[in-house]
Design a protein around this motif. Structure first.
Motif, mmCIF file in Angstrom:
data_model
loop_
_atom_site.group_PDB
_atom_site.id
_atom_site.type_symbol
_atom_site.label_atom_id
_atom_site.label_comp_id
_atom_site.label_asym_id
_atom_site.label_seq_id
_atom_site.Cartn_x
_atom_site.Cartn_y
_atom_site.Cartn_z
ATOM 1 N N GLU A 47 -48.110 -4.453 -14.262
ATOM 2 C CA GLU A 47 -47.595 -4.923 -12.968
ATOM 3 C C GLU A 47 -47.025 -6.339 -13.063
ATOM 4 N N GLU A 48 -47.683 -7.199 -13.807
ATOM 5 C CA GLU A 48 -47.230 -8.591 -13.899
ATOM 6 C C GLU A 48 -46.170 -8.811 -14.968
ATOM 7 N N ASP A 49 -46.294 -8.095 -16.082
ATOM 8 C CA ASP A 49 -45.463 -8.409 -17.244
ATOM 9 C C ASP A 49 -44.346 -7.410 -17.536
ATOM 10 N N ALA A 50 -44.291 -6.306 -16.788
ATOM 11 C CA ALA A 50 -43.265 -5.309 -17.099
ATOM 12 C C ALA A 50 -42.555 -4.754 -15.866
ATOM 13 N N ARG A 51 -42.918 -5.202 -14.689
ATOM 14 C CA ARG A 51 -42.267 -4.734 -13.464
ATOM 15 C C ARG A 51 -41.275 -5.786 -12.990
ATOM 16 N N LEU A 52 -40.045 -5.373 -12.851
ATOM 17 C CA LEU A 52 -38.996 -6.291 -12.427
ATOM 18 C C LEU A 52 -39.045 -6.549 -10.926
ATOM 19 N N ASP A 53 -38.710 -7.774 -10.557
ATOM 20 C CA ASP A 53 -38.457 -8.109 -9.170
ATOM 21 C C ASP A 53 -37.275 -7.234 -8.728
ATOM 22 N N PRO A 54 -37.289 -6.679 -7.525
ATOM 23 C CA PRO A 54 -36.195 -5.793 -7.096
ATOM 24 C C PRO A 54 -34.797 -6.407 -7.205
ATOM 25 N N ASP A 55 -34.670 -7.686 -6.882
ATOM 26 C CA ASP A 55 -33.360 -8.333 -6.993
ATOM 27 C C ASP A 55 -32.917 -8.457 -8.446
ATOM 28 N N ALA A 56 -33.877 -8.785 -9.326
ATOM 29 C CA ALA A 56 -33.563 -8.882 -10.752
ATOM 30 C C ALA A 56 -33.184 -7.505 -11.296
ATOM 31 N N ALA A 57 -33.904 -6.475 -10.876
ATOM 32 C CA ALA A 57 -33.592 -5.114 -11.328
ATOM 33 C C ALA A 57 -32.178 -4.727 -10.927
ATOM 34 N N GLU A 58 -31.807 -5.055 -9.722
ATOM 35 C CA GLU A 58 -30.457 -4.720 -9.248
ATOM 36 C C GLU A 58 -29.399 -5.485 -10.049
ATOM 37 N N ALA A 59 -29.673 -6.753 -10.322
ATOM 38 C CA ALA A 59 -28.714 -7.558 -11.082
ATOM 39 C C ALA A 59 -28.612 -7.098 -12.536
ATOM 40 N N ILE A 60 -29.741 -6.710 -13.122
ATOM 41 C CA ILE A 60 -29.735 -6.294 -14.522
ATOM 42 C C ILE A 60 -29.129 -4.909 -14.688
ATOM 43 N N MET A 61 -29.600 -3.957 -13.884
ATOM 44 C CA MET A 61 -29.156 -2.570 -14.052
ATOM 45 C C MET A 61 -27.951 -2.240 -13.194
ATOM 46 N N GLY A 62 -27.840 -2.868 -12.052
ATOM 47 C CA GLY A 62 -26.668 -2.770 -11.197
ATOM 48 C C GLY A 62 -26.101 -1.389 -10.962
ATOM 49 N N PHE A 63 -26.953 -0.473 -10.565
ATOM 50 C CA PHE A 63 -26.511 0.906 -10.388
ATOM 51 C C PHE A 63 -25.363 1.046 -9.404
ATOM 52 N N ASP A 64 -25.378 0.253 -8.352
ATOM 53 C CA ASP A 64 -24.371 0.410 -7.298
ATOM 54 C C ASP A 64 -23.441 -0.788 -7.176
ATOM 55 N N LEU A 65 -23.440 -1.647 -8.163
ATOM 56 C CA LEU A 65 -22.636 -2.867 -8.064
ATOM 57 C C LEU A 65 -21.431 -2.814 -8.995
ATOM 58 N N ALA A 66 -20.370 -3.427 -8.559
ATOM 59 C CA ALA A 66 -19.150 -3.502 -9.369
ATOM 60 C C ALA A 66 -19.398 -4.440 -10.560
ATOM 61 N N LEU A 70 -21.760 -7.919 -11.066
ATOM 62 C CA LEU A 70 -22.822 -8.038 -12.074
ATOM 63 C C LEU A 70 -22.596 -9.247 -12.969
ATOM 64 N N GLU A 71 -21.360 -9.501 -13.343
ATOM 65 C CA GLU A 71 -21.057 -10.656 -14.195
ATOM 66 C C GLU A 71 -21.499 -11.955 -13.543
ATOM 67 N N ASN A 72 -21.403 -12.010 -12.223
ATOM 68 C CA ASN A 72 -21.810 -13.219 -11.503
ATOM 69 C C ASN A 72 -23.322 -13.281 -11.274
ATOM 70 N N LEU A 73 -23.967 -12.115 -11.120
ATOM 71 C CA LEU A 73 -25.401 -12.083 -10.831
ATOM 72 C C LEU A 73 -26.273 -12.238 -12.072
ATOM 73 N N ARG A 74 -25.880 -11.639 -13.160
ATOM 74 C CA ARG A 74 -26.748 -11.616 -14.349
ATOM 75 C C ARG A 74 -27.122 -13.002 -14.882
ATOM 76 N N PRO A 75 -26.216 -13.969 -14.895
ATOM 77 C CA PRO A 75 -26.632 -15.303 -15.373
ATOM 78 C C PRO A 75 -27.697 -15.948 -14.488
ATOM 79 N N LEU A 76 -27.856 -15.465 -13.251
ATOM 80 C CA LEU A 76 -28.841 -16.030 -12.329
ATOM 81 C C LEU A 76 -30.232 -15.412 -12.482
ATOM 82 N N VAL A 77 -30.326 -14.340 -13.278
ATOM 83 C CA VAL A 77 -31.618 -13.675 -13.473
ATOM 84 C C VAL A 77 -32.483 -14.556 -14.374
ATOM 85 N N PRO A 78 -33.694 -14.889 -13.927
ATOM 86 C CA PRO A 78 -34.578 -15.732 -14.752
ATOM 87 C C PRO A 78 -34.928 -15.053 -16.078
ATOM 88 N N SER A 79 -35.141 -15.871 -17.087
ATOM 89 C CA SER A 79 -35.405 -15.329 -18.420
ATOM 90 C C SER A 79 -36.662 -14.470 -18.458
#
Length: 120
Positions: A47-66, A70-79
């Motif tokens: 739960e703590e070490d392998a579950r993505l924050d929903p916003d991070a998941a959307e930015a990383i996987m971007g199922f519904d995003l152009a 994604l190019e603009n969101l991904r650099p904002l995802v924390p390491s």
């Protein structure tokens, strides 16, 4: 077949395998359940070490995003979110590799006896 065509065909096969996995709820659920179990077995707090924050998941996987979004969101995802994503993908790879190896052994694939290579 040259190496480029081989790479394309392997990608095609990977897509077909993933589509088959995703089309069967039982397979999908078991795959993700076993990945969680593998991580838990390795003392990872899933739960703590392998579950993505929903916003991070959307930015990383971007199922519904152009792609431009994604190019603009991904650099904002924390390491640490990228690390969670990588860790869970590693567990998924391990589960799939182990399942394929066991499938070959359990099914006693005939090429294992005739290919000249050592048996597992």
């Amino acid at each position: 077949m040259d190496s480029h065509e081989l790479a394309e065909r392997l990608s095609e096969l990977g897509g077909l395998i993933w589509k088959a996995i995703q089309s069967d709820d039982q397979v999908t659920e078991l795959l993700f359940e076993l990945a969680d179990e593998k991580l838990s077995h390795d003392k990872v707090n899933v739960e703590e070490d392998a579950r993505l924050d929903p916003d991070a998941a959307e930015a990383i996987m971007g199922f519904d995003l152009a792609p431009e979004i994604l190019e603009n969101l991904r650099p904002l995802v924390p390491s640490h979110e990228w690390a969670k994503y990588a860790l869970f993908n590693f567990a998924l790879d391990w589960v799939l590799d182990q399942a394929l190896m066991r499938m070959k052994i359990d099914q006693k694939w005939p090429f294992q006896e005739e290919d000249g290579f050592s048996k597992p």
